[in-house]
Design a protein around this motif. Structure first.
Motif, PDB file in Angstrom:
ATOM      1  N   PRO A 169      -6.371   5.807   0.331  1.00  0.00           N
ATOM      2  CA  PRO A 169      -5.248   4.961   0.755  1.00  0.00           C
ATOM      3  C   PRO A 169      -4.758   5.257   2.170  1.00  0.00           C
TER       4      PRO A 169
ATOM      5  N   VAL B 151      -6.975   4.140  -4.031  1.00  0.00           N
ATOM      6  CA  VAL B 151      -6.295   2.899  -4.403  1.00  0.00           C
ATOM      7  C   VAL B 151      -7.364   1.826  -4.581  1.00  0.00           C
TER       8      VAL B 151
ATOM      9  N   LEU C  87      -3.381  -4.429  -5.991  1.00  0.00           N
ATOM     10  CA  LEU C  87      -3.551  -3.023  -5.624  1.00  0.00           C
ATOM     11  C   LEU C  87      -3.209  -2.182  -6.844  1.00  0.00           C
TER      12      LEU C  87
ATOM     13  N   SER D 119       0.903  -0.521  -9.610  1.00  0.00           N
ATOM     14  CA  SER D 119       0.131  -1.688  -9.206  1.00  0.00           C
ATOM     15  C   SER D 119       1.061  -2.702  -8.566  1.00  0.00           C
TER      16      SER D 119
ATOM     17  N   LEU E 272       0.827  -1.209   0.000  1.00  0.00           N
ATOM     18  CA  LEU E 272       0.000   0.000   0.000  1.00  0.00           C
ATOM     19  C   LEU E 272       0.862   1.260   0.000  1.00  0.00           C
TER      20      LEU E 272
ATOM     21  N   LEU F 189      -8.626  -2.009  -4.822  1.00  0.00           N
ATOM     22  CA  LEU F 189      -8.331  -3.371  -4.408  1.00  0.00           C
ATOM     23  C   LEU F 189      -9.100  -4.299  -5.342  1.00  0.00           C
TER      24      LEU F 189
END
Length: 367
Positions: free
Chosen positions: A321, A281, A292, A303, A268, A283
């Motif tokens: 995020p 961000v 990600l 990513s 992250l 998921l």
């Protein structure tokens, strides 16, 4: 008043009390800290009337007295001195600070105008502070910093059957932490404590120890003690009805992601480097694991794929995020779970190692 004290000890005490000092207000004297020396006991108090922090420490007392000195200036001076003993002496309207070849003189504030904070009238409860320190670390990030919504700037302390529950929310996220076996409130009672006060308390607790709590009708005090002195933090409670947070927690979430906590945190942190200008961000969850992804227009994209176990329909959910990272970092254990319904409804972060912590986060709508 006249005393001698080691620079680092005095600087830390001045900084701790100074964090409660008013940055602005109707009473100029509240820009200062009150010093009171009795024998070898120095008491330093800072206050903005909402929050008061009092620090007691042992010094070499040479002459008793009381004075109020400008908080920021005296703190900056003491910190700037060379290591070693510092001598502090006050007269009718000035204070002298000396160490080695350095000497400073500054005007004092009227000590008789400094408000006296009365002791909280309530039953005394003592308990181990270690558990509270960890709980505060987990819930405080979710409290709001918007003073226009004062209710949400507080942390709810509520009595539960199993012990004490701490709750904080800023309407975008919600953190709940249970402390089983900690009984500091009578059955059914709850109070709303300003998050700012609890943040200062968390700093003061440091390595833990015993904490003494007194709860009054409109205020609360927290006291710690050690061999050289102690700290007493007194704060006004927030009045008003806290939101029904329990109604926000989904009871049935068919999609469940299980992933190692530390690799997720590191991934992250890397991917969010490309999440500029409030970019979320994403998921991307499937039977193949977790991906990600962050895409910022005219900047680029990042990513990263992670091994994970996922049960449910393939789903992409986007989050702020920083908010997501705060919740995962606050969790304990080697793994975390993320429970979801769809891309628009609240997601819940938990840790399989314990049922005591829950972090709810609203997704961000993306095209």
């Amino acid at each position: 008043m006249k005393l001698r004290c080691e620079r680092d000890v005095l600087a830390e005490a001045l900084a701790t009390a100074g964090r409660a000092v008013a940055s602005r207000g109707a009473l100029p004297v509240l820009s200062g800290v009150r010093l009171e020396l009795a024998g070898d006991r120095l008491t330093i108090t800072g206050s903005d009337l909402e929050l008061t922090v009092t620090v007691e420490l042992s010094v070499a007392g040479l002459a008793d007295g009381v004075a109020v000195v400008p908080s920021r200036l005296v703190n900056d001076i003491v910190k700037a001195l060379e290591p070693g003993a510092v001598e502090l002496e006050t007269g009718d309207d000035d204070a002298r600070i000396a160490s080695g070849r350095s000497e400073f003189s500054l005007k004092t504030l009227p000590a008789d105008e400094f408000p006296r904070v009365s002791a909280v009238d309530g039953d005394e409860v003592r308990f181990d502070a270690d558990a509270l320190t960890g709980a505060l670390r987990q819930v405080l990030p979710a409290a709001s910093g918007d003073d226009n919504r004062p209710i949400l700037t507080g942390v709810l302390l509520a009595a539960e059957d199993s012990g004490l529950r701490l709750v904080a929310t800023d309407s975008y996220r919600l953190a709940v932490r249970d402390l089983p076996g900690v009984s500091v409130l009578s059955s059914g009672k709850q109070v709303l404590v300003p998050s700012r006060a609890l943040a200062e308390l968390s700093r003061a607790l440091g390595d833990g120890g015993e904490l003494t709590l007194r709860l009054g009708e409109r205020d609360a005090s927290f006291a710690t003690a050690n061999d050289s002195g102690g700290i007493v933090l007194t704060t006004r409670l927030i009045e008003g009805e806290y939101p029904n947070y329990q109604g926000l927690i989904p009871q049935n979430q068919p999609n469940l992601l299980t992933v190692s906590r530390e690799p997720l945190i590191e991934a992250l942190r890397r991917v969010k480097l490309l999440a500029r200008d409030a970019t979320p961000v994403r998921l991307i969850m499937s039977a193949d694991g977790l991906e990600l992804k962050a895409v910022t227009q005219d900047v680029g994209e990042g990513s990263e794929s992670l091994d994970a176990t996922y049960e449910g329909e393939d789903l992409t959910v986007a989050f702020n995020p920083d908010y997501l990272l705060a919740g995962i970092e606050a969790a304990s254990g080697e793994e975390i779970t993320l429970s979801t319904i769809d891309s628009l409804k609240p997601a819940v972060v938990r840790t399989p190692a314990s049922d005591d912590y829950l972090y709810l986060l609203m997704p961000v709508r993306v095209q």
